[in-house]
Scaffold this motif. Sequence first.
Motif, short mmCIF file in Angstrom:
data_model
loop_
_atom_site.label_atom_id
_atom_site.label_comp_id
_atom_site.label_asym_id
_atom_site.label_seq_id
_atom_site.Cartn_x
_atom_site.Cartn_y
_atom_site.Cartn_z
N GLU A 84 -3.39 11.36 3.28
CA GLU A 84 -4.80 10.94 3.36
C GLU A 84 -5.26 10.29 2.06
O GLU A 84 -5.97 9.29 2.07
CB GLU A 84 -5.69 12.14 3.71
N LYS A 85 -4.87 10.86 0.93
CA LYS A 85 -5.33 10.36 -0.37
C LYS A 85 -4.88 8.94 -0.64
O LYS A 85 -5.61 8.15 -1.23
CB LYS A 85 -4.86 11.29 -1.49
N MET B 44 -1.11 13.86 0.24
CA MET B 44 -1.08 12.45 -0.14
C MET B 44 -1.24 11.50 1.03
O MET B 44 -1.71 10.37 0.85
CB MET B 44 0.22 12.13 -0.90
N THR C 36 -7.20 6.06 0.13
CA THR C 36 -8.43 5.81 -0.64
C THR C 36 -8.21 5.69 -2.14
O THR C 36 -9.07 5.19 -2.84
CB THR C 36 -9.46 6.93 -0.38
N TYR C 37 -7.06 6.16 -2.64
CA TYR C 37 -6.80 6.12 -4.08
C TYR C 37 -6.45 4.71 -4.54
O TYR C 37 -5.79 3.95 -3.82
CB TYR C 37 -5.63 7.06 -4.44
N GLU D 49 -4.78 5.40 -9.82
CA GLU D 49 -4.86 6.84 -9.52
C GLU D 49 -3.52 7.36 -8.99
O GLU D 49 -3.08 8.45 -9.34
CB GLU D 49 -5.97 7.11 -8.49
#
Length: 117
Positions: A70-71, A68, A74-75, A79
């Motif tokens: 990294e995610k 998470m 961009t999410y 999301e």
Amino acid sequence: MELVCYAKCGTCMKAKKFLMANNLDYEYREIIIKPLSIEELHEVYRKSDLPIKKLLNTSGLVYRELEMKEKVKTYSDEEILKLLSQHPMLVKRPVLRYEEVVLVGFDEKEWVEKLLK
């Protein structure tokens, strides 16, 4: 008043002790048995007035397993809320829901300010 917790969470235990010490009645909800729905998570996000990242349990195993860190860069908020609804252990705890007040995590000073006016 509803307290959404994980039974083995030390911070949740502190929150329960705070509520009991201040004679505040609450319903306990085990997040693993009855996770927050996507609708409830939308409400938590809106009423807590916190950035979406503050709803994540960043110290948990699920956060690392799902990568998470990294995610989350961009999410979209939607999301992230969807992931929170699918992975209850990803939700920062405790979550206290009381009328228009929603508190995420346990900060005694904040809880005093919001609950003991």
